[in-house]
Design a protein around this motif. Structure first.
Motif, PDB file in Angstrom:
ATOM      1  N   SER A   1      29.022  28.089  36.771  1.00 52.17           N
ATOM      2  CA  SER A   1      30.042  27.917  37.809  1.00 52.17           C
ATOM      3  C   SER A   1      31.371  28.503  37.352  1.00 52.17           C
ATOM      4  O   SER A   1      31.528  29.713  37.285  1.00 52.17           O
ATOM      5  CB  SER A   1      30.175  26.433  38.186  1.00 52.17           C
ATOM      6  N   TRP A   2      32.326  27.647  36.987  1.00 54.31           N
ATOM      7  CA  TRP A   2      33.700  28.118  36.788  1.00 54.31           C
ATOM      8  C   TRP A   2      33.845  29.074  35.612  1.00 54.31           C
ATOM      9  O   TRP A   2      34.612  30.046  35.706  1.00 54.31           O
ATOM     10  CB  TRP A   2      34.656  26.933  36.654  1.00 54.31           C
ATOM     11  N   THR A   3      33.128  28.861  34.511  1.00 52.69           N
ATOM     12  CA  THR A   3      33.251  29.773  33.367  1.00 52.69           C
ATOM     13  C   THR A   3      32.729  31.151  33.736  1.00 52.69           C
ATOM     14  O   THR A   3      33.349  32.174  33.420  1.00 52.69           O
ATOM     15  CB  THR A   3      32.489  29.219  32.157  1.00 52.69           C
ATOM     16  N   ALA A   4      31.584  31.176  34.407  1.00 53.87           N
ATOM     17  CA  ALA A   4      30.991  32.454  34.805  1.00 53.87           C
ATOM     18  C   ALA A   4      31.864  33.177  35.824  1.00 53.87           C
ATOM     19  O   ALA A   4      32.033  34.404  35.764  1.00 53.87           O
ATOM     20  CB  ALA A   4      29.593  32.220  35.365  1.00 53.87           C
ATOM     21  N   ARG A   5      32.439  32.440  36.766  1.00 55.50           N
ATOM     22  CA  ARG A   5      33.306  33.082  37.759  1.00 55.50           C
ATOM     23  C   ARG A   5      34.539  33.694  37.092  1.00 55.50           C
ATOM     24  O   ARG A   5      34.940  34.814  37.416  1.00 55.50           O
ATOM     25  CB  ARG A   5      33.723  32.070  38.831  1.00 55.50           C
ATOM     26  N   ALA A   6      35.128  32.966  36.156  1.00 55.59           N
ATOM     27  CA  ALA A   6      36.291  33.506  35.444  1.00 55.59           C
ATOM     28  C   ALA A   6      35.910  34.755  34.665  1.00 55.59           C
ATOM     29  O   ALA A   6      36.656  35.742  34.628  1.00 55.59           O
ATOM     30  CB  ALA A   6      36.870  32.435  34.519  1.00 55.59           C
ATOM     31  N   TRP A   7      34.752  34.729  34.037  1.00 56.71           N
ATOM     32  CA  TRP A   7      34.272  35.863  33.236  1.00 56.71           C
ATOM     33  C   TRP A   7      34.059  37.092  34.102  1.00 56.71           C
ATOM     34  O   TRP A   7      34.241  38.221  33.646  1.00 56.71           O
ATOM     35  CB  TRP A   7      32.980  35.442  32.548  1.00 56.71           C
ATOM     36  N   LEU A   8      33.717  36.868  35.377  1.00 53.93           N
ATOM     37  CA  LEU A   8      33.510  37.976  36.305  1.00 53.93           C
ATOM     38  C   LEU A   8      34.755  38.277  37.145  1.00 53.93           C
ATOM     39  O   LEU A   8      34.698  39.068  38.085  1.00 53.93           O
ATOM     40  CB  LEU A   8      32.320  37.675  37.223  1.00 53.93           C
ATOM     41  N   GLY A   9      35.871  37.615  36.809  1.00 56.58           N
ATOM     42  CA  GLY A   9      37.141  37.983  37.411  1.00 56.58           C
ATOM     43  C   GLY A   9      37.549  37.204  38.643  1.00 56.58           C
ATOM     44  O   GLY A   9      38.464  37.627  39.358  1.00 56.58           O
ATOM     45  N   LEU A  10      36.920  36.048  38.897  1.00 56.18           N
ATOM     46  CA  LEU A  10      37.275  35.241  40.051  1.00 56.18           C
ATOM     47  C   LEU A  10      37.797  33.875  39.606  1.00 56.18           C
ATOM     48  O   LEU A  10      37.308  33.312  38.619  1.00 56.18           O
ATOM     49  CB  LEU A  10      36.071  35.051  40.978  1.00 56.18           C
ATOM     50  N   PRO A  11      38.776  33.309  40.312  1.00 55.82           N
ATOM     51  CA  PRO A  11      39.340  32.014  39.909  1.00 55.82           C
ATOM     52  C   PRO A  11      38.463  30.853  40.338  1.00 55.82           C
ATOM     53  O   PRO A  11      37.505  31.013  41.102  1.00 55.82           O
ATOM     54  CB  PRO A  11      40.676  31.993  40.649  1.00 55.82           C
ATOM     55  N   GLY A  12      38.830  29.666  39.870  1.00 49.87           N
ATOM     56  CA  GLY A  12      38.171  28.445  40.310  1.00 49.87           C
ATOM     57  C   GLY A  12      38.778  27.956  41.610  1.00 49.87           C
ATOM     58  O   GLY A  12      39.216  28.760  42.445  1.00 49.87           O
TER      59      GLY A  12
END
Length: 287
Positions: free
Chosen positions: A239-250
């Motif tokens: 969820s949030w870690t993967a989204r941040a890693w791909l450039g999207l916020p929480g």
């Protein structure tokens, strides 16, 4: 109609209220909200940024299958219905069709072009077969043609050597020079780490399935938990870690309105992750 969402946001564990303004989340009612009908679509429970599968291959179910756009659409729909609202496709038999970047009904996609395989290191005929001397240039070509990523087959058979380190380093340097990123297939002990040891060493561990049916990344998160990762970090990996890693916020003001809601805390009850009560993608209710 304006949608209102209230619940405990993870990982911050703070109760927050959001309003959906088009495809964005807002922490305050958007202008003109008082004159419109406001509907509370989530009232309590636990809120997560949309789930993420960072290793999935929609569009074909085996390397021998021809890439099929109808199957791609079906696979992405299966991800979406399970709350997986962002996927990374690290290598395909063909480059992703342009419509995946504009299709509002399906998950966001981060592709990585075609697999790049040097001699003897992949299924024959799958992806692009190239020599080691061509790897860096081909990787730059795929990264710039996709969404900034390329996928290199780093090793294959247990009794064959991996891509030489100097060749792989030169490839990574070339892709980084054009602002891209490199995914590398690793399956031998020379090419990969144990999950728990990798986590303890500070490696960012993320959840990906690489299998079918699509939409099962919640199960992969549970496997990371069983492998020794802390519960919250195993959940963040999907969820949030993967989204941040791909450039999207929480879940913050101005973030994409991509979220999943649960009746139970999925950190305390990991099995709940696969059972969202509400899925919202780009500000639209999926379920």
């Amino acid at each position: 109609m304006i949608m209102r969402i209230r619940g405990v946001v993870l990982p911050e564990r703070e109760e927050r209220t959001f309003w959906v303004d088009g495809e964005r989340l807002r922490s305050e009612p958007p202008a003109g909200a008082a004159a419109k009908r406001v509907e509370t679509v989530v009232d309590g429970g636990w809120l997560l940024p949309g789930l993420v599968d960072v290793h999935t291959h929609p569009g074909a179910e085996s390397p021998d299958d021809r890439f099929d756009e109808a199957l791609l659409r079906r696979h992405l729909s299966e991800h979406r219905d399970a709350g997986v609202l962002l996927v990374r496709t690290p290598g395909t038999a063909e480059r992703m069709p342009g419509w995946v970047d504009t299709e509002t009904e399906l998950p966001r996609v981060r592709s990585a072009g075609q697999w790049l395989a040097t001699p003897g290191r992949f299924f024959p005929g799958a992806g692009r077969d190239i020599g080691e001397d061509e790897l860096a240039a081909a990787a730059v070509e795929e990264a710039t043609a996709a969404s900034g990523w390329c996928k290199v087959i780093g090793d294959w058979r247990w009794d064959e050597p991996a891509v030489p380190l100097d060749v792989l380093k030169a490839t990574v340097d070339a892709v980084h020079a054009v602002g891209g990123r490199v995914a590398v297939h690793c399956q031998t002990s020379e090419g990969s780490h144990n999950v728990r040891l990798a986590h303890e060493a500070g490696v960012t561990v993320l959840a990906g399935t690489d299998t079918f049916p699509c939409g099962t990344v919640a199960t992969e998160s549970q496997w990371l938990l069983r492998a020794g990762m802390p519960a919250e970090e195993a959940l963040g990996a999907a969820s949030w870690t993967a989204r941040a890693w791909l450039g999207l916020p929480g879940l913050i003001d101005g973030a994409p309105a991509d979220l999943v809601a649960y009746d139970q805390d999925p950190v305390a009850e990991p099995a709940a992750l696969g059972q969202p009560k509400r899925v919202i993608l780009r500000g639209r209710i999926v379920r």
